[in-house]
Structures are given as structure tokens and as C-alpha cells.
Design a protein around this motif. Structure first.
Motif, PDB file in Angstrom:
ATOM      1  N   ASP A  28       0.824  -1.200   0.000  1.00 37.85           N
ATOM      2  CA  ASP A  28       0.000   0.000   0.000  1.00 37.85           C
ATOM      3  C   ASP A  28       0.864   1.257   0.000  1.00 37.85           C
ATOM      4  O   ASP A  28       0.558   2.234  -0.703  1.00 37.85           O
ATOM      5  N   ILE A  29       1.945   1.227   0.750  1.00 38.53           N
ATOM      6  CA  ILE A  29       2.865   2.366   0.793  1.00 38.53           C
ATOM      7  C   ILE A  29       3.483   2.601  -0.588  1.00 38.53           C
ATOM      8  O   ILE A  29       3.546   3.741  -1.067  1.00 38.53           O
ATOM      9  N   LEU A  98       7.006   8.417   2.200  1.00 34.17           N
ATOM     10  CA  LEU A  98       7.216   8.862   3.578  1.00 34.17           C
ATOM     11  C   LEU A  98       5.893   9.158   4.274  1.00 34.17           C
ATOM     12  O   LEU A  98       5.680   8.777   5.431  1.00 34.17           O
ATOM     13  N   LEU A  99       4.992   9.839   3.570  1.00 32.84           N
ATOM     14  CA  LEU A  99       3.704  10.201   4.149  1.00 32.84           C
ATOM     15  C   LEU A  99       2.813   8.974   4.335  1.00 32.84           C
ATOM     16  O   LEU A  99       2.125   8.854   5.355  1.00 32.84           O
ATOM     17  N   CYS A 109      12.713   7.285   6.949  1.00 32.09           N
ATOM     18  CA  CYS A 109      13.755   8.298   6.762  1.00 32.09           C
ATOM     19  C   CYS A 109      14.249   8.238   5.320  1.00 32.09           C
ATOM     20  O   CYS A 109      14.544   7.165   4.795  1.00 32.09           O
ATOM     21  N   TRP A 110      14.340   9.392   4.709  1.00 35.39           N
ATOM     22  CA  TRP A 110      14.819   9.555   3.332  1.00 35.39           C
ATOM     23  C   TRP A 110      16.339   9.630   3.379  1.00 35.39           C
ATOM     24  O   TRP A 110      16.920  10.484   4.057  1.00 35.39           O
ATOM     25  N   ILE A 111      16.988   8.752   2.646  1.00 36.06           N
ATOM     26  CA  ILE A 111      18.444   8.768   2.522  1.00 36.06           C
ATOM     27  C   ILE A 111      18.758   9.150   1.078  1.00 36.06           C
ATOM     28  O   ILE A 111      18.239   8.538   0.138  1.00 36.06           O
ATOM     29  N   ALA A 112      19.587  10.149   0.898  1.00 35.66           N
ATOM     30  CA  ALA A 112      19.901  10.647  -0.441  1.00 35.66           C
ATOM     31  C   ALA A 112      20.517   9.550  -1.298  1.00 35.66           C
ATOM     32  O   ALA A 112      21.248   8.690  -0.816  1.00 35.66           O
ATOM     33  N   GLY A 113      20.218   9.609  -2.575  1.00 35.83           N
ATOM     34  CA  GLY A 113      20.786   8.668  -3.520  1.00 35.83           C
ATOM     35  C   GLY A 113      21.248   9.357  -4.784  1.00 35.83           C
ATOM     36  O   GLY A 113      22.314   9.086  -5.301  1.00 35.83           O
ATOM     37  N   HIS A 114      20.422  10.279  -5.272  1.00 36.15           N
ATOM     38  CA  HIS A 114      20.703  10.941  -6.547  1.00 36.15           C
ATOM     39  C   HIS A 114      22.050  11.663  -6.518  1.00 36.15           C
ATOM     40  O   HIS A 114      22.311  12.488  -5.637  1.00 36.15           O
ATOM     41  N   ALA A 139      14.317   4.148   4.572  1.00 34.05           N
ATOM     42  CA  ALA A 139      14.210   3.182   5.661  1.00 34.05           C
ATOM     43  C   ALA A 139      12.804   3.294   6.221  1.00 34.05           C
ATOM     44  O   ALA A 139      12.287   4.405   6.412  1.00 34.05           O
ATOM     45  N   ILE A 140      12.172   2.135   6.473  1.00 37.20           N
ATOM     46  CA  ILE A 140      10.798   2.119   6.989  1.00 37.20           C
ATOM     47  C   ILE A 140      10.680   1.049   8.068  1.00 37.20           C
ATOM     48  O   ILE A 140      11.213  -0.051   7.914  1.00 37.20           O
TER      49      ILE A 140
END
Length: 163
Positions: A28-29, A98-99, A109-114, A139-140
């Protein structure tokens, strides 16, 4: 959970319980990520869900600021086909994820990749096609500790008519 409450209460979580996240919730996420705004409706995204402990540890070891990925029950790699609006589209999908995680009572938590030095190595590790680029890692999991990081007051960032 009410949408405005989710938007106002979401914070980055870096400590997770070892409790697994049900597959239906993960799906669902990701579905919410898939429904993000996208330039010209191109929808260039692909999502790789990683739950295997060794694979998460390997990815965590490659990153510079994502060591806690190894502890999270779920890691999602957001990749996009290399299009004109790759960063905008991938970031919109990331924010939706995230939401959605918060709406399901999970931390993330958003970890940069680009454009990070490790992006190509992670793309290769995930066996992504050459046309796809890493935008983010997420990460979830169930939060061990909720963050109450302060945000700037609205008056510090809101400007009317001009800066």
C-alpha cells in the motif's frame, strides 16, 4: 490518519523496532508512491523493496549517512528512468512513500541517492537497468523512538507578494 495531521507530524526516524512490516502495508505504501505527481505523466519510477538482512546491511555499508538502514525492517530504493524531470518525479514518489508510512503508523527516513558517489554501486547491486538511476533510499519500520525535531515557525519562511 488525517492527511493534514500526517503532513504536520511526519519526522525522520532512524531507530526502529525489529518488528516486521506486513507485506500488505508495504504494498500500500509503494502504491502511494506510484500515484505521485509526475511531469507529463511519464511515471518513470521503479521501487525495489529490500527486507533481507544481509542485503540491507550491504546497502547500509555502501551509504555515507544511511547506516541505520541495516536496522530498519524495510528499505525501499526509489529508481527512475533517466528522463528530463527525473529528480522531481522521484522526489515526489519518495515524499508520498514517507507520508504513507506515517499514515500506517510507521517511521521512515529519506536517505539521499541521486548523484551520491555510491548511487551507481547500489544501482548495480540491485541489478537495475542502465536506464534507471537511484533517486533515494527509504528506511521504513515501527519507530523505536519518535523524533520531535523542531521545525521553523511559519513566520520564518512565509512571504507575501515578495521576499
Amino acid at each position: 490518519m488525517d492527511a493534514l495531521k500526517v503532513l504536520k507530524e511526519r519526522r525522520s526516524v532512524r531507530k526502529y523496532l525489529s518488528k516486521p512490516v506486513p507485506k500488505e502495508i508495504i504494498e500500500d505504501i509503494i502504491d502511494c508512491g506510484r500515484l505521485a505527481a509526475t511531469a507529463r505523466n511519464i511515471q518513470p519510477w521503479h521501487f525495489v523493496v529490500i527486507t533481507d538482512e544481509e542485503r540491507k546491511k550491504h546497502i547500509a555499508d555502501i551509504t555515507d549517512n544511511g547506516k541505520f538502514i541495516a536496522q530498519a525492517p524495510v528499505c525501499v530504493a526509489v529508481l527512475c528512468e533517466d528522463t528530463k524531470y527525473i529528480l522531481e518525479d522521484g522526489s515526489a514518489a519518495t515524499q508520498n512513500i514517507l507520508l504513507a508510512a506515517k499514515a500506517h503508523g510507521l517511521g521512515s527516513c529519506w536517505i539521499a541517492g541521486h548523484k551520491k558517489p555510491y548511487a551507481a554501486e547500489i544501482e548495480q547491486y540491485l541489478n537495475a537497468p542502465e536506464s534507471c538511476k537511484l533517486i533515494s533510499l527509504i528506511a521504513i519500520g515501527y519507530a523505536e523512538q519518535e523524533s520531535n525535531a523542531a521545525k521553523k515557525d511559519l513566520s520564518a519562511v512565509l512571504h507575501w507578494e515578495q521576499f
